[in-house]
Scaffold this motif. Structure first.
Motif, PDB file in Angstrom:
ATOM      1  N   VAL A 110       5.119   6.509   9.789  1.00 27.90           N
ATOM      2  CA  VAL A 110       5.389   7.168   8.514  1.00 27.90           C
ATOM      3  C   VAL A 110       6.784   7.785   8.608  1.00 27.90           C
ATOM      4  CG1 VAL A 110       4.627   8.876   6.838  1.00 27.90           C
ATOM      5  CG2 VAL A 110       2.930   7.677   8.244  1.00 27.90           C
ATOM      6  N   THR A 111       7.729   7.266   7.807  1.00 26.99           N
ATOM      7  CA  THR A 111       9.116   7.665   7.970  1.00 26.99           C
ATOM      8  C   THR A 111       9.811   7.893   6.633  1.00 26.99           C
ATOM      9  OG1 THR A 111      11.288   6.909   8.781  1.00 26.99           O
ATOM     10  CG2 THR A 111       9.701   5.210   8.174  1.00 26.99           C
ATOM     11  N   SER A 112      10.811   8.752   6.649  1.00 24.58           N
ATOM     12  CA  SER A 112      11.628   8.999   5.462  1.00 24.58           C
ATOM     13  C   SER A 112      12.799   8.033   5.362  1.00 24.58           C
ATOM     14  CB  SER A 112      12.163  10.440   5.474  1.00 24.58           C
ATOM     15  OG  SER A 112      11.113  11.365   5.332  1.00 24.58           O
ATOM     16  N   VAL A 118      14.316   0.732   8.663  1.00 27.72           N
ATOM     17  CA  VAL A 118      13.170   0.700   9.563  1.00 27.72           C
ATOM     18  C   VAL A 118      12.978  -0.687  10.167  1.00 27.72           C
ATOM     19  CG1 VAL A 118      10.664   0.943   9.703  1.00 27.72           C
ATOM     20  CG2 VAL A 118      12.014   2.613   8.422  1.00 27.72           C
ATOM     21  N   GLU A 119      13.122  -1.724   9.346  1.00 26.07           N
ATOM     22  CA  GLU A 119      12.926  -3.079   9.855  1.00 26.07           C
ATOM     23  C   GLU A 119      13.953  -3.415  10.924  1.00 26.07           C
ATOM     24  OE1 GLU A 119      10.411  -4.905   9.498  1.00 26.07           O
ATOM     25  OE2 GLU A 119       9.436  -3.715   7.919  1.00 26.07           O
ATOM     26  N   ILE A 120      15.201  -2.948  10.755  1.00 24.81           N
ATOM     27  CA  ILE A 120      16.213  -3.171  11.787  1.00 24.81           C
ATOM     28  C   ILE A 120      15.823  -2.475  13.083  1.00 24.81           C
ATOM     29  CG2 ILE A 120      18.584  -2.625  12.495  1.00 24.81           C
ATOM     30  CD1 ILE A 120      19.458  -3.097   9.629  1.00 24.81           C
ATOM     31  N   VAL A 121      15.430  -1.207  12.973  1.00 24.00           N
ATOM     32  CA  VAL A 121      15.059  -0.435  14.169  1.00 24.00           C
ATOM     33  C   VAL A 121      13.862  -1.062  14.871  1.00 24.00           C
ATOM     34  CG1 VAL A 121      14.173   1.776  14.995  1.00 24.00           C
ATOM     35  CG2 VAL A 121      16.012   1.733  13.306  1.00 24.00           C
ATOM     36  N   LEU A 122      12.848  -1.436  14.109  1.00 26.08           N
ATOM     37  CA  LEU A 122      11.647  -2.011  14.713  1.00 26.08           C
ATOM     38  C   LEU A 122      11.942  -3.352  15.381  1.00 26.08           C
ATOM     39  CD1 LEU A 122       8.890  -1.187  12.058  1.00 26.08           C
ATOM     40  CD2 LEU A 122       9.442   0.034  14.167  1.00 26.08           C
ATOM     41  N   LYS A 123      12.823  -4.124  14.771  1.00 27.47           N
ATOM     42  CA  LYS A 123      13.198  -5.405  15.362  1.00 27.47           C
ATOM     43  C   LYS A 123      13.988  -5.206  16.649  1.00 27.47           C
ATOM     44  CE  LYS A 123      15.869  -9.628  14.506  1.00 27.47           C
ATOM     45  NZ  LYS A 123      16.719 -10.367  13.542  1.00 27.47           N
ATOM     46  N   GLU A 124      14.979  -4.316  16.596  1.00 26.18           N
ATOM     47  CA  GLU A 124      15.852  -4.115  17.755  1.00 26.18           C
ATOM     48  C   GLU A 124      15.117  -3.459  18.927  1.00 26.18           C
ATOM     49  OE1 GLU A 124      18.965  -5.206  18.129  1.00 26.18           O
ATOM     50  OE2 GLU A 124      18.935  -6.114  16.142  1.00 26.18           O
ATOM     51  N   THR A 125      14.125  -2.637  18.638  1.00 19.92           N
ATOM     52  CA  THR A 125      13.391  -1.937  19.699  1.00 19.92           C
ATOM     53  C   THR A 125      12.132  -2.678  20.142  1.00 19.92           C
ATOM     54  OG1 THR A 125      12.159  -0.643  18.051  1.00 19.92           O
ATOM     55  CG2 THR A 125      14.192   0.336  18.947  1.00 19.92           C
ATOM     56  N   GLY A 126      11.689  -3.655  19.355  1.00 20.99           N
ATOM     57  CA  GLY A 126      10.472  -4.381  19.684  1.00 20.99           C
ATOM     58  C   GLY A 126       9.200  -3.630  19.381  1.00 20.99           C
ATOM     59  N   LEU A 127       9.274  -2.615  18.519  1.00 23.47           N
ATOM     60  CA  LEU A 127       8.104  -1.768  18.248  1.00 23.47           C
ATOM     61  C   LEU A 127       7.186  -2.306  17.140  1.00 23.47           C
ATOM     62  CD1 LEU A 127       9.614   1.849  18.357  1.00 23.47           C
ATOM     63  CD2 LEU A 127       8.102   0.792  20.047  1.00 23.47           C
ATOM     64  N   ARG A 128       7.671  -3.244  16.332  1.00 26.17           N
ATOM     65  CA  ARG A 128       6.927  -3.622  15.123  1.00 26.17           C
ATOM     66  C   ARG A 128       5.499  -4.054  15.403  1.00 26.17           C
ATOM     67  NH1 ARG A 128       4.264  -3.595  11.654  1.00 26.17           N
ATOM     68  NH2 ARG A 128       4.494  -4.215   9.477  1.00 26.17           N
ATOM     69  N   SER A 133       0.273  -0.171  10.195  1.00 26.31           N
ATOM     70  CA  SER A 133       0.771   0.245   8.884  1.00 26.31           C
ATOM     71  C   SER A 133       2.130   0.895   9.048  1.00 26.31           C
ATOM     72  CB  SER A 133      -0.208   1.234   8.231  1.00 26.31           C
ATOM     73  OG  SER A 133       0.333   1.806   7.062  1.00 26.31           O
ATOM     74  N   VAL A 134       3.042   0.579   8.127  1.00 31.31           N
ATOM     75  CA  VAL A 134       4.371   1.203   8.116  1.00 31.31           C
ATOM     76  C   VAL A 134       4.651   1.701   6.704  1.00 31.31           C
ATOM     77  CG1 VAL A 134       6.841   0.876   8.435  1.00 31.31           C
ATOM     78  CG2 VAL A 134       5.239  -0.273   9.967  1.00 31.31           C
ATOM     79  N   VAL A 135       4.815   3.008   6.553  1.00 29.60           N
ATOM     80  CA  VAL A 135       5.128   3.614   5.256  1.00 29.60           C
ATOM     81  C   VAL A 135       6.540   4.176   5.325  1.00 29.60           C
ATOM     82  CG1 VAL A 135       4.546   5.431   3.611  1.00 29.60           C
ATOM     83  CG2 VAL A 135       2.715   4.159   4.754  1.00 29.60           C
ATOM     84  N   THR A 136       7.416   3.706   4.426  1.00 33.87           N
ATOM     85  CA  THR A 136       8.805   4.164   4.369  1.00 33.87           C
ATOM     86  C   THR A 136       9.035   4.924   3.072  1.00 33.87           C
ATOM     87  OG1 THR A 136       9.764   2.279   3.176  1.00 33.87           O
ATOM     88  CG2 THR A 136       9.389   2.001   5.543  1.00 33.87           C
ATOM     89  N   SER A 153      -0.519   6.516   4.150  1.00 38.12           N
ATOM     90  CA  SER A 153      -0.771   5.894   5.447  1.00 38.12           C
ATOM     91  C   SER A 153      -2.244   6.014   5.840  1.00 38.12           C
ATOM     92  CB  SER A 153       0.101   6.537   6.520  1.00 38.12           C
ATOM     93  OG  SER A 153      -0.101   5.925   7.779  1.00 38.12           O
ATOM     94  N   ALA A 154      -2.792   7.208   5.672  1.00 38.77           N
ATOM     95  CA  ALA A 154      -4.200   7.431   6.022  1.00 38.77           C
ATOM     96  C   ALA A 154      -5.114   6.556   5.170  1.00 38.77           C
ATOM     97  CB  ALA A 154      -4.545   8.903   5.844  1.00 38.77           C
ATOM     98  N   LYS A 155      -4.807   6.446   3.898  1.00 40.32           N
ATOM     99  CA  LYS A 155      -5.620   5.629   2.996  1.00 40.32           C
ATOM    100  C   LYS A 155      -5.555   4.159   3.386  1.00 40.32           C
ATOM    101  CE  LYS A 155      -6.348   4.594  -1.906  1.00 40.32           C
ATOM    102  NZ  LYS A 155      -5.875   4.865  -3.297  1.00 40.32           N
ATOM    103  N   SER A 156      -4.373   3.682   3.759  1.00 40.06           N
ATOM    104  CA  SER A 156      -4.207   2.264   4.093  1.00 40.06           C
ATOM    105  C   SER A 156      -4.950   1.885   5.368  1.00 40.06           C
ATOM    106  CB  SER A 156      -2.722   1.921   4.238  1.00 40.06           C
ATOM    107  OG  SER A 156      -2.167   2.503   5.408  1.00 40.06           O
ATOM    108  N   LEU A 157      -5.092   2.828   6.300  1.00 43.71           N
ATOM    109  CA  LEU A 157      -5.768   2.538   7.556  1.00 43.71           C
ATOM    110  C   LEU A 157      -7.271   2.761   7.482  1.00 43.71           C
ATOM    111  CD1 LEU A 157      -3.128   3.981  10.036  1.00 43.71           C
ATOM    112  CD2 LEU A 157      -3.608   1.584   9.533  1.00 43.71           C
ATOM    113  N   GLY A 158      -7.723   3.502   6.471  1.00 45.63           N
ATOM    114  CA  GLY A 158      -9.141   3.530   6.146  1.00 45.63           C
ATOM    115  C   GLY A 158     -10.037   4.506   6.868  1.00 45.63           C
ATOM    116  N   HIS A 159      -9.469   5.451   7.615  1.00 42.55           N
ATOM    117  CA  HIS A 159     -10.306   6.425   8.314  1.00 42.55           C
ATOM    118  C   HIS A 159     -10.421   7.725   7.520  1.00 42.55           C
ATOM    119  CE1 HIS A 159     -10.236   3.863  11.818  1.00 42.55           C
ATOM    120  NE2 HIS A 159      -8.917   3.914  11.866  1.00 42.55           N
ATOM    121  N   LYS A 160     -11.336   8.570   7.954  1.00 45.65           N
ATOM    122  CA  LYS A 160     -11.411   9.924   7.409  1.00 45.65           C
ATOM    123  C   LYS A 160     -10.186  10.714   7.884  1.00 45.65           C
ATOM    124  CE  LYS A 160     -15.184  10.782   9.482  1.00 45.65           C
ATOM    125  NZ  LYS A 160     -16.384  11.486  10.031  1.00 45.65           N
TER     126      LYS A 160
END
Length: 223
Positions: A110-112, A118-128, A133-136, A153-160
């Motif tokens: 969950v990022t501002s 974010v896609e650049i960072v995730l690609k370059e770091t291998g974190l994707r 779930s990724v909320v920008t 984010s919480a709603k998309s992942l479906g937990h309490k």
């Protein structure tokens, strides 16, 4: 309390990108003969969305610019700096993400930052591959400290809500997570910021490894 999912902030929590954001702002603001101080930047602007910071800077310094124009300029400078230059990880960040993923703990981001950043960072770091779930900031109408990013984010992942724990480094991020009704651990070693976070975060740690060890020692994770 047993947690089933961990939601991570990105900038300042997983990757050491605040210096890149800071330098990008100063390059843009140099046209107006303005230079930000890094400690002041960390206290006032880190963890806050780009449009919000642009608006604040325009008002504070009476800049002859629109929010849209300043955002566009800052985004252009940042993207040019980020391409092919992966940010460094924060201490223990990669190891912590890999560990929780190996234990089948569901992870969200969950990022501002914008989706393109974010896609650049995730690609370059291998974190994707680690995040379900990724909320920008492009995915919400209201940014941190509003609860919407973490609620989405919480709603998309479906937990309490009680099933989530959030790792955040900024005042804005902690407020967002708490306003969404989630448990939030602050990960912060910068003393002035730690003092501000103590009243709002559920707990505060110097780094992600300290937080991970606390969770493991207290058997508070499903996995």
């Amino acid at each position: 309390m047993i947690f089933k999912s961990i939601l991570f902030d990105l900038d300042g929590t997983l990757v050491d990108s605040e210096s890149v954001h800071f330098d990008s702002w100063n390059e843009v603001l140099s046209v107006f003969s303005i230079q930000l101080n890094y400690d002041h930047y960390l206290r006032e602007y880190a963890g806050v969305s780009l449009p919000t910071n642009a608006e604040r800077l325009i008002v504070l310094h009476n800049l002859n610019s629109t929010v849209e124009s300043l955002v566009e300029q800052r985004q252009k400078v940042l993207m040019s700096r980020m391409v092919n230059h992966a940010p460094n990880f924060m201490p223990y960040a990669k190891e912590t993400v890999e560990f929780f993923h190996s234990k089948n703990i569901q992870l969200g981001l969950v990022t501002s930052s914008s989706r393109s950043e974010v896609e650049i960072v995730l690609k370059e770091t291998g974190l994707r591959k680690y995040f379900s779930s990724v909320v920008t900031r492009d995915d919400v109408e209201r940014f941190k400290p509003d609860p919407e990013p973490y609620e989405q984010s919480a709603k998309s992942l479906g937990h309490k809500k009680s099933d989530y724990i959030v790792f955040e480094d900024s005042f804005s991020g902690v407020r967002s997570a708490k306003a969404a009704g989630l448990t939030c651990f602050a990960i912060q070693s910068f003393e002035p910021e730690r003092n501000k976070l103590k009243e709002h975060a559920d707990m505060i740690f110097n780094d992600l490894n300290e937080a991970k060890e606390y969770l493991l020692s207290n058997q508070t994770l499903v996995g």
